[in-house]
Design an enzyme around this catalytic site. Structure first.
Site, PDB file in Angstrom:
ATOM      1  N   ASP A  91      45.773  23.668  -5.991  1.00 13.25           N
ATOM      2  CA  ASP A  91      44.691  23.272  -6.878  1.00 13.25           C
ATOM      3  C   ASP A  91      45.322  22.376  -7.936  1.00 13.25           C
ATOM      4  OD1 ASP A  91      43.137  23.126  -9.138  1.00 13.25           O
ATOM      5  OD2 ASP A  91      42.584  25.245  -9.155  1.00 13.25           O
TER       6      ASP A  91
ATOM      7  N   HIS B 131      42.461  30.020 -11.366  1.00 13.55           N
ATOM      8  CA  HIS B 131      41.111  29.765 -11.874  1.00 13.55           C
ATOM      9  C   HIS B 131      40.127  30.441 -10.918  1.00 13.55           C
ATOM     10  CE1 HIS B 131      37.522  27.280 -12.737  1.00 13.55           C
ATOM     11  NE2 HIS B 131      38.117  26.957 -13.869  1.00 13.55           N
TER      12      HIS B 131
ATOM     13  N   CYS C  86      37.953  30.966 -17.435  1.00 13.99           N
ATOM     14  CA  CYS C  86      37.674  31.153 -16.010  1.00 13.99           C
ATOM     15  C   CYS C  86      38.890  31.705 -15.280  1.00 13.99           C
ATOM     16  CB  CYS C  86      37.228  29.857 -15.337  1.00 13.99           C
ATOM     17  SG  CYS C  86      35.705  29.222 -16.000  1.00 13.99           S
TER      18      CYS C  86
ATOM     19  N   LYS D  73      39.074  15.525 -15.084  1.00  8.96           N
ATOM     20  CA  LYS D  73      40.232  15.970 -15.862  1.00  8.96           C
ATOM     21  C   LYS D  73      41.323  14.904 -15.879  1.00  8.96           C
ATOM     22  CE  LYS D  73      39.307  20.766 -14.667  1.00  8.96           C
ATOM     23  NZ  LYS D  73      38.856  21.501 -15.841  1.00  8.96           N
TER      24      LYS D  73
ATOM     25  N   GLN E  38      44.628  20.661 -12.926  1.00  5.53           N
ATOM     26  CA  GLN E  38      45.307  20.476 -14.211  1.00  5.53           C
ATOM     27  C   GLN E  38      46.548  19.605 -14.120  1.00  5.53           C
ATOM     28  OE1 GLN E  38      44.172  21.284 -17.077  1.00  5.53           O
ATOM     29  NE2 GLN E  38      42.437  22.492 -16.352  1.00  5.53           N
TER      30      GLN E  38
END
Ligand code: PLP
Lengths: 142, 407
Positions: B202, B125, B366, B228, B205
């Site tokens: 990261d 991302h 993104c 999220k 998600q």
């Protein structure tokens, strides 16, 4: 007159869209307008003509012909092409003064499109209208 | 054998999902962008403002004590949620983006020099690319992408070959937002550590789909966003190994992060407050704890199986959609369907789905580098969550067939 988008008038566009009562017919009409919009040659889609939307790209070029501005525009997205055709119905082959005097917000409102096709939806339409008005302004002052 | 996962019942606690959009019942399939919020979370935030709103760690009054207590309890909830060894290693941020920027600024910059490298996932991302580029520009280092295979995995052989003495940090997503791929992060972390290189994951998600155990992963930094994982926007977390956090310089200066301030000398607060300048998003943290509490009542394995079944159902229906081309065919993936329909621009597809009440994302998500990798300007992305149903998968495909008939 060649087969440019100026072949439809803003009044015709408003009347046609007002006649449809469901989204499918409206979108089919907009998409048809998009298909009829003459495509810009690929080589013509220069970086400096790019009007950036969030999810699609659009290009706008123009030239002056006998005191009127002739626009050429394209997008990689078909619905955006249709929306460009709606805009060019109002602006193409008009004088800079006519362009500046045209009330685009009222036009959009009468199209009753704002409900569905908001210019803020990242489709770059606002930016294109702005660019058209800037061009008209620079010519009107010249 | 577990009973069939009851998404229909679960949806009942998500008030937003009950509405109509453009005259049709909403089918919300943009969960990778943000998930909806259960009553539990909405109520916790409202209750905070209605009953205990006050500033934390400051007031000599009862309300401030209550707010501070709830805020710090939320930190404990996050600690347990990711199995961090201590609460001091849970730093509140605005979200994944701020967490990564914090590490890029306070950790990476000081360790980077000319010629050094940061290896970054080729499908990262933008928020896991640009902060590293800024750090690299300031130090003469460079950001090098880990190549992506045709089926949207990271190329591990290429990764190992890149892992040389110049590499100072590896940054990748646990789960790809654009493709859905679940990366073999344990293997990647082990390889990086064997080369003496720390790893930032990261987790934006992953937290909404998979259980996360930062100690089992042995990860150096883990960044994620509340919004999220059914919590409010504007709150997120950075987890870091203690030794790294203690060695890091502050990120932003201000109140909360100091011990003593003088014009000739200022000392910084201990962990985690050193990295939490200013009044935090107290309501957000409390909402995050409520989301964790809500998730705690759910059989997450059954939820994951349900999401997998939704994806399998979608892939089956996709076979009957002419021109459908799936991107992201990794064997290990979350329920993200990233695709193009030949001859149709993703934005047109997205617009025509929206008219039918189906919310998806179209565009580059993104993650422009991975879009170029697959030679598309963007995709349509339907991303599922545990509250989506098989009936909604069918609605999606009915809407896609209709959209296709327009284009
Ligand atoms: C993989 C990934 N990383 C980072 C982010 C950024 O998260 P946020 O905008 O919450 O900071 C996102 C959100 O879209 C994401 O999907």
């Amino acid at each position: 007159m060649n087969a440019s988008s100026a072949a439809v008038s803003p009044q015709e566009v408003v009347e046609t869209l007002a006649f449809f009562d469901d989204w499918e017919d409206r979108y089919r009409y907009i998409i048809d307008l998009g298909r009829e919009l003459p495509a810009m040659p690929e080589a013509h889609k220069r970086e400096d003509l790019l009007v950036r939307g969030c999810q699609s790209q659009a290009w706008l070029d123009w030239r002056e012909e006998g005191g009127r501005i002739v626009f050429e525009a394209d997008s990689d997205a078909l619905i955006v092409r249709g929306l460009i055709a709606l805009i060019l119905a109002a602006y193409d082959r008009r004088t800079p003064r006519e362009i500046l005097d045209f009330d685009i917000d009222d036009y959009f409102a009468r199209l009753d499109l704002l409900r569905h096709i908001s210019p803020t939806r990242g489709n770059g339409l606002r930016a294109m209208v702005q660019r058209i008005r800037d061009i008209a302004r620079s010519l009107a002052m010249a | 054998m577990s009973a069939r996962f009851d998404a229909e019942r679960l949806r009942g606690v998500f008030p937003l999902l009950a509405q109509e959009i453009n005259g049709k019942p909403l089918v919300y399939l943009d969960n990778a962008a943000t998930t909806q919020k259960p009553d539990r979370v909405i109520d916790a935030v409202a209750r905070y403002y209605r009953t205990i709103n006050s500033n934390v760690h400051r007031g000599a009054h009862t309300l401030s004590d209550h707010a501070t207590g709830a805020f710090e309890d939320a930190r404990d909830a996050v600690r347990a949620f990711i199995n961090a060894p201590s609460r001091e290693q849970v730093i509140w941020t605005r979200g994944t983006t701020e967490s990564i920027n914090l590490v890029a600024h306070s950790f990476a910059r000081g360790r980077l020099g000319a010629g050094d490298r940061i290896l970054v996932s080729g499908m990262a991302h933008h928020s896991n690319i640009v902060p590293w580029q800024l750090a690299a520009q300031a130090t003469g280092a460079s950001v090098v992408p880990i190549p992506v295979t045709d089926d949207a995995r990271l190329d591990l052989d290429a990764f190992r070959a890149l892992l040389d003495a110049r590499v100072r940090l590896v940054a990748l997503e646990h789960v790809s937002n654009a493709m859905g791929t679940i990366h073999p992060v344990a293997e990647i972390i082990a390889a990086a550590h064997a080369a003496g290189v720390p790893v930032l994951l990261d987790g934006a998600q992953s937290v909404g789909h998979l259980p996360v155990d930062v100690q089992a992963l042995d990860v150096d930094f883990y960044a994620f966003s509340g919004h999220k994982m059914f919590a409010p926007t504007g709150i997120g977390v950075l987890y870091g190994k203690r030794a790294w956090l203690e060695a890091m310089t502050p990120y932003q200066g201000g109140g909360e992060m100091i011990e003593t301030v003088g014009f000739d000398h200022t000392t910084y607060a201990r962990l985690p407050y050193r990295f939490e300048a200013g009044t935090p998003h107290i309501a957000g943290a409390i909402g995050m704890a409520a989301a964790i509490d809500w998730l705690g009542g759910i059989d997450r394995e059954a939820a994951a199986r349900h999401e997998d079944a939704l994806l399998a159902h979608a892939l089956e229906l996709a076979r009957e959609l002419p021109g459908f081309r799936l991107l992201g065919r990794a064997p290990q993936k979350v329920a993200v369907l990233s695709f193009v329909i030949d001859g149709a621009h993703p934005q047109d597809v997205g617009t025509l789905l929206d008219q039918q009440g189906v919310a998806v994302r179209s565009g580059h998500h993104c993650a422009q580098p991975v879009m170029s990798r697959f030679g598309v300007p963007g995709t349509v992305r339907a991303s599922f969550s545990l509250y989506n149903t098989h009936a909604e998968v069918e609605r999606l495909f009915a809407a896609l067939h209709k959209a296709r008939s327009f284009l």
